[in-house]
Design an enzyme around this catalytic site. Sequence first.
Site, PDB file in Angstrom:
ATOM      1  N   LYS A  36      -0.986   2.543   7.361  1.00  0.00           N
ATOM      2  CA  LYS A  36      -0.458   3.498   6.390  1.00  0.00           C
ATOM      3  C   LYS A  36      -0.855   4.915   6.797  1.00  0.00           C
ATOM      4  O   LYS A  36      -2.025   5.168   7.085  1.00  0.00           O
ATOM      5  CB  LYS A  36      -1.007   3.180   4.993  1.00  0.00           C
ATOM      6  CG  LYS A  36      -0.554   4.113   3.894  1.00  0.00           C
ATOM      7  CD  LYS A  36      -1.121   3.663   2.552  1.00  0.00           C
ATOM      8  CE  LYS A  36      -0.716   4.598   1.437  1.00  0.00           C
ATOM      9  NZ  LYS A  36      -1.317   5.941   1.562  1.00  0.00           N
ATOM     10  N   ARG A  76      -2.713  14.893   0.471  1.00  0.00           N
ATOM     11  CA  ARG A  76      -4.141  15.038   0.203  1.00  0.00           C
ATOM     12  C   ARG A  76      -4.992  15.189   1.470  1.00  0.00           C
ATOM     13  O   ARG A  76      -6.187  15.477   1.374  1.00  0.00           O
ATOM     14  CB  ARG A  76      -4.633  13.841  -0.622  1.00  0.00           C
ATOM     15  CG  ARG A  76      -3.994  13.811  -2.003  1.00  0.00           C
ATOM     16  CD  ARG A  76      -4.300  12.530  -2.753  1.00  0.00           C
ATOM     17  NE  ARG A  76      -5.712  12.379  -3.077  1.00  0.00           N
ATOM     18  CZ  ARG A  76      -6.331  13.019  -4.074  1.00  0.00           C
ATOM     19  NH1 ARG A  76      -5.660  13.886  -4.825  1.00  0.00           N
ATOM     20  NH2 ARG A  76      -7.601  12.797  -4.328  1.00  0.00           N
ATOM     21  N   HIS A 102      -0.137  10.706   2.626  1.00  0.00           N
ATOM     22  CA  HIS A 102      -1.252  10.555   1.683  1.00  0.00           C
ATOM     23  C   HIS A 102      -1.063  11.466   0.475  1.00  0.00           C
ATOM     24  O   HIS A 102      -2.024  11.998  -0.091  1.00  0.00           O
ATOM     25  CB  HIS A 102      -2.589  10.852   2.366  1.00  0.00           C
ATOM     26  CG  HIS A 102      -3.707   9.946   1.946  1.00  0.00           C
ATOM     27  ND1 HIS A 102      -4.093   8.854   2.667  1.00  0.00           N
ATOM     28  CD2 HIS A 102      -4.523   9.959   0.857  1.00  0.00           C
ATOM     29  CE1 HIS A 102      -5.106   8.250   2.070  1.00  0.00           C
ATOM     30  NE2 HIS A 102      -5.370   8.896   0.952  1.00  0.00           N
TER      31      HIS A 102
END
Length: 349
Positions: free
Chosen positions: A223, A250, A247
Amino acid sequence: MGKIGEKSVEYKELAAAARGNMGPWCKACPVCNGRACGSHMPGPGSKGTGAVAARNFEAWQDVRVQMDTIHEAYDADTSVELFDRRLSVPVMIGPLGDVKLHYGDKWEMEDYNSCILHAAAKAGSLAWTGDGMIASIHESAVHDIRELGGCGVTTIKPWNLDTVMQKLELAFTARPAAVAMDIDAAGLPFLKGFQPPAGPKSVAELRQVADACHAHDTPFVLKGVMGVRAARKAAEAGADAIVVSNHGGRVQDGVPATAEVLPAIAREVGGDLKVLVDGGIRSGLDVFRALALGADACLVCRPFAVVTYGAGAEGVTDYFAQLARELRDTMEMCGARTVAGIDAEMLAL
């Protein structure tokens, strides 16, 4: 399993119920578009300017679908085959690392993971559990996944390889649907100084992780892939699936939205591995858009946290029902009888 709950509480109502239960950062907005939380970290915001989460959301809205209602009447089937399981809808709950820190005191991380795992299983889908700086988070998640007969995906952060392997050995005891590594978590500021530190991984290191997973007949998912070059590296490392993800903004400011990079990545490696995507997906229409751009399924994270604060497990199943209903409606309006029938010709590009 093509249909889940026809009647459910809408997300806006669940968000309203959550507002009295949240911490100071998440505003539980009627639409989770990344604007109100901005750059608040701790909190659900994005790094730097805080613009990436909003960019993720907005990019999906710029993808137009092509209506086509000249077809036989049918009830669209939203189910999909993934990780040797039939899911009721091509949506899974994305992982969170510390829900109490970022969203408020109502939930401890272990209890939150347990709630979403059981609720997702009830809805006919999967929840991905986060990994954190406290060992009990991973241990508790593995316990729940084992209790659910492997119905869950455990996510392990890119710690040093010894730590990753130790966490893997525990994860394998639950026979999870898959094991994931959020490779982009190497950029989380509160993990950089932690011991053992999280950091980037080479193709050779990831190959060791993938080999360990395959030795236990467990798919390995990476991921945090945001480009064709990284996608090729993931395939070289032996990943069975990737998540196109930044993400939620982030870990790095100034990056593209996931919708912008998804098509090229899907064209490059879609024939070799499953391509999943997250970031700003908020409706069944957004799910349709993602599938038409080449994704096999989607992850949704922030809104599931909100509905869990609003109504617990019932909020989770209600939101799944809403996403399935919206996806089914869009499929029927655009001429897709099944998820496999959704393609780029159903977009007004």
